[in-house]
Write an enzyme that holds these catalytic residues in place. Sequence first.
Site, PDB file in Angstrom:
ATOM      1  N   GLU A 225       0.845  -1.181   0.000  1.00 27.55           N
ATOM      2  CA  GLU A 225       0.000   0.000   0.000  1.00 27.55           C
ATOM      3  C   GLU A 225       0.888   1.240   0.000  1.00 27.55           C
ATOM      4  O   GLU A 225       1.845   1.287   0.762  1.00 27.55           O
ATOM      5  CB  GLU A 225      -0.895   0.038   1.239  1.00 27.55           C
ATOM      6  CG  GLU A 225      -1.875   1.206   1.183  1.00 27.55           C
ATOM      7  CD  GLU A 225      -2.824   1.274   2.390  1.00 27.55           C
ATOM      8  OE1 GLU A 225      -2.679   0.466   3.319  1.00 27.55           O
ATOM      9  OE2 GLU A 225      -3.673   2.159   2.370  1.00 27.55           O
TER      10      GLU A 225
ATOM     11  N   MET B 228       0.666  -2.678   8.643  1.00 27.20           N
ATOM     12  CA  MET B 228      -0.084  -2.842   7.398  1.00 27.20           C
ATOM     13  C   MET B 228      -1.002  -4.047   7.484  1.00 27.20           C
ATOM     14  O   MET B 228      -0.586  -5.126   7.912  1.00 27.20           O
ATOM     15  CB  MET B 228       0.928  -2.981   6.245  1.00 27.20           C
ATOM     16  CG  MET B 228       0.282  -3.173   4.901  1.00 27.20           C
ATOM     17  SD  MET B 228      -0.742  -1.730   4.451  1.00 27.20           S
ATOM     18  CE  MET B 228      -1.999  -2.524   3.475  1.00 27.20           C
TER      19      MET B 228
ATOM     20  N   ASN C 284      -2.347  -6.261   5.468  1.00 25.64           N
ATOM     21  CA  ASN C 284      -2.414  -7.286   4.427  1.00 25.64           C
ATOM     22  C   ASN C 284      -3.310  -8.443   4.858  1.00 25.64           C
ATOM     23  O   ASN C 284      -3.243  -8.898   5.993  1.00 25.64           O
ATOM     24  CB  ASN C 284      -1.010  -7.839   4.165  1.00 25.64           C
ATOM     25  CG  ASN C 284       0.035  -6.758   4.119  1.00 25.64           C
ATOM     26  OD1 ASN C 284      -0.033  -5.881   3.295  1.00 25.64           O
ATOM     27  ND2 ASN C 284       0.976  -6.794   5.051  1.00 25.64           N
TER      28      ASN C 284
ATOM     29  N   HIS D  72      -6.256  -1.793  15.282  1.00 26.54           N
ATOM     30  CA  HIS D  72      -6.486  -1.066  14.037  1.00 26.54           C
ATOM     31  C   HIS D  72      -6.299  -1.990  12.821  1.00 26.54           C
ATOM     32  O   HIS D  72      -7.174  -2.085  11.965  1.00 26.54           O
ATOM     33  CB  HIS D  72      -5.531   0.127  13.968  1.00 26.54           C
ATOM     34  CG  HIS D  72      -5.634   0.932  12.715  1.00 26.54           C
ATOM     35  ND1 HIS D  72      -6.373   2.085  12.641  1.00 26.54           N
ATOM     36  CD2 HIS D  72      -5.087   0.753  11.486  1.00 26.54           C
ATOM     37  CE1 HIS D  72      -6.281   2.578  11.423  1.00 26.54           C
ATOM     38  NE2 HIS D  72      -5.495   1.787  10.707  1.00 26.54           N
ATOM     39  N   GLU D  73      -5.170  -2.662  12.779  1.00 24.29           N
ATOM     40  CA  GLU D  73      -4.896  -3.519  11.624  1.00 24.29           C
ATOM     41  C   GLU D  73      -5.884  -4.674  11.569  1.00 24.29           C
ATOM     42  O   GLU D  73      -6.360  -5.049  10.498  1.00 24.29           O
ATOM     43  CB  GLU D  73      -3.454  -4.045  11.650  1.00 24.29           C
ATOM     44  CG  GLU D  73      -2.369  -2.979  11.768  1.00 24.29           C
ATOM     45  CD  GLU D  73      -2.508  -1.830  10.778  1.00 24.29           C
ATOM     46  OE1 GLU D  73      -3.055  -2.029   9.683  1.00 24.29           O
ATOM     47  OE2 GLU D  73      -2.063  -0.707  11.124  1.00 24.29           O
TER      48      GLU D  73
END
Length: 874
Positions: A121, A263, A265, A297-298
Amino acid sequence: QTIYLSEYRVPAYLVDTVDLRFELFEDGTRVHSTLAVRRNPESDAGAAPLELDGDSLVLESVALDGKALSEGEYEDRGDKLIVESVPEQFELSVVTWIEPQNNTRLEGLYKSSGMFCTQCEAEGFRCITFFPDRPDVMSRFRTRVEADKSAYPVLLSNGNDVERGDLGEGRHFVTWEDPFPKPCYLFALVAGDLVEKRDTFTTCSGRDIDLRMYVEPRNAEKCDHAMDSLKRSMRWDEETYGREYDLEIFMIVAVDDFNMGAMENKGLNIFNSSCVLASQETATDVAFQRIEAIVAHEYFHNWSGNRVTCRDWFQLSLKEGFTVFRDSQFSADVGSPTVKRIEDVNVLRTAQFAEDGGPMAHPVRPASYMEISNFYTLTIYEKGAEVVRMIHTLLGPDMFRKGSDLYFQRHDGQAVTTDDFVRAMEDASGRDLSQFRLWYEQAGTPVLDVSDEFDSGQGIYRLTIRQSIPDTPGQTGKKPQHIPFALGLLGSRGESLPLRLESDSQDAPTERVLELTGETHVFEFHGLNECPVPSLLRQFSAPVRVRYPWTREQMLFLMSHDPDGFNRWDAGQRLAVDVIQSLIGAPKDSSIDARLVAAYRHLISDSSLDQALVANMLQLPSAAYLIELAESADAPAIHEARERVLKHLAIALRDDLVACYRRNLEEGDYAVTPEQIARRSLRNTALAWLLQINDEEGRELAQRQFRNSDNMTDRLGALRALVNSDYEEDRERVLEEFYERFQEDPQVVEQWFSVQAASDRAGQLPQIRALLEHRAFDWKNPNKIRSVVGAFAGQNLAAFHRPDGSGYNFLADQVCRLDDSNPQIAARLVTPLTRWKKFAPAHSELMKSALERIRDKSGLSRDVYEVVHKSLAG
Ligand code: ARG
Ligand code: ZN
């Protein structure tokens, strides 16, 4: 080359499946990609050429339906691979060669501490292979990873591992299959010599999920907190949003070199080590809380981001704003809601308001950008979260939940827009949010001018609120926005008064959320027999600036009586700001309002108050916030005035501080609970203040705490207090001891760097330059850069704003140096200079010329180019 939202077109071709094979070697990686492509029935592009994005790829071959294409049949333009004529449906096979070991930009596939990892990203996938690198192309991925078995025993990608085996010559492979279609920015690959930590989670429907963390062997003991946080997040998302996890495995990997925090993913979250690894001995309370919030959050992105993703990058806040809102709700639920709100608002008002008032100001849904990496901003994330929060406030929790259920159900598997999100909220609740949508379109922080009067004859309190929104680059003459404004009124004994509007019958609530939609509103509250003290914008119900002529009496009154904890804190901040501002540029012997001292004494010594709130109320407004509030900021003078108030308080409250320190000493086994966090924060604040006035007892307490504490919060608290004191020998000694003890731990060394870089005692330019030469410093590691250069320019205002401009020039040098190796990080480091217009002329001129020096560097990256040019123009 600017990209505009208005130019959005649906993709001409879709990719249903992606088959990848990675051959990982030390001198490079060969990527074999086979795409099942078909014309998009929704596109009117017809038989347009196929265009795939690429970046820094060496193309080895292209084949269409199994037939190799000759050079004339395709065009490799570097950033695009174009195949002129393609059938309606076909298979395209592309082989590329890349060099992860030389990738310093940390986008695409790269190496960090010997392991392979990815960051795709926003547009990193094109650094791996040619592909339609845009989030509205969603595909099912199958990924085979091949590597040397002894160096890379662990081979990971998204989804489930479906096959593994040996390849001879010491090599092996694992194949992964992700059943959920996803955009390529959610692709991930990891290969390394990592230890695995396992746990399980049973979902609400009874499925057992395999939870795995992968870290370097030396970090094996630092996983528990993240794992616990993950399980709490999974449960919370089921209970609060009805969201169940969907794959059989959920993996987290810790990586040392990482541009951002983490991130999401699909099924394989990759984290910056500093945002996931923790132990009592090495991580502070702040780090523990940050890790819990980022893990959540992720994880939450699995629904708000992955199952429902963004149509294009202008919609970034669709997933980020919503997910930040979700993680802040989670943190509030598992910790102290008032403290969480205070922390969030502090960041928003200090940094997001500054962004919104500066040359890079942009709406929550921007209309254009040059480099999307520059738009991972406080506006997209934090203001975006505030916008979702306002919808929550306007609809109420039940309707909001209905709205989010509808959103997830309606758009599962789709790539959508912020408008789709708002429409789901409207459709579920029946509310009209058409004016509210302006929050997504208009940049700038709205200003609310509030005035009031009391009609004692009729017992009516009249509140007038006028809104205006300042111009921002490219946007003028803005329309009024729909603003939820939470309000309470207090009587002279601190009691909450009923807010009775004329239309109300007898019972009226003591708190209301007023809805502002026009430019000016007048609200009348009836049945009052004295002029109340208004408690405005409770809980910070909207991301706006409120201007109201508070008297110091009113501030003091609210500070001790407002039942809204957030507004109590806010009143205290406002009082401190008012006192500090009155001293800026004033004679050295001008007096300081004794009521401030009395108020702080009360906070420090009344242990019946909520100690978590008190710990926050004792923090003086930061210099950065004071600068944000100033018209034409004289940074050194602001710093000086703030220091003067702090020292004045410390001298006046010396005995109270020692007593506060002692009272908060005992606590039993270390735990990261709001109560214990408050105790540690209180005693460390007491220490910091005592050392500002060279108190010998404070010095002894600090030294003892530095040596004997069993946790990093206290050890670092003592270190920071001593480093920022006048005890120069102590400073040298504790810094050395600390380094000796923790030199093997990168996260702790980063703390050690930033304590120095942020200190006006230990972080003057020559010392900063020495830190850059330190053997633990590493130009390839973004955390180290942030902890030295970032902390210096962002937190050490006295040193950074030296009147000779040396701080500005230093920053410009570092930006230029990083621009070639890691443009994303370089562009972020520029931020403090972009605020040049905020400062008094002598400073702003020097800041501007530092920006011009960066502008004139040859071969400037697009990232830095955009920030610098917009800053100089804006
Ligand atoms: N989506 C990630 C998160 O907020 C951030 C990724 C940012 N990447 C970037 N290149 N700016 O959790
Ligand atoms: Zn995110």
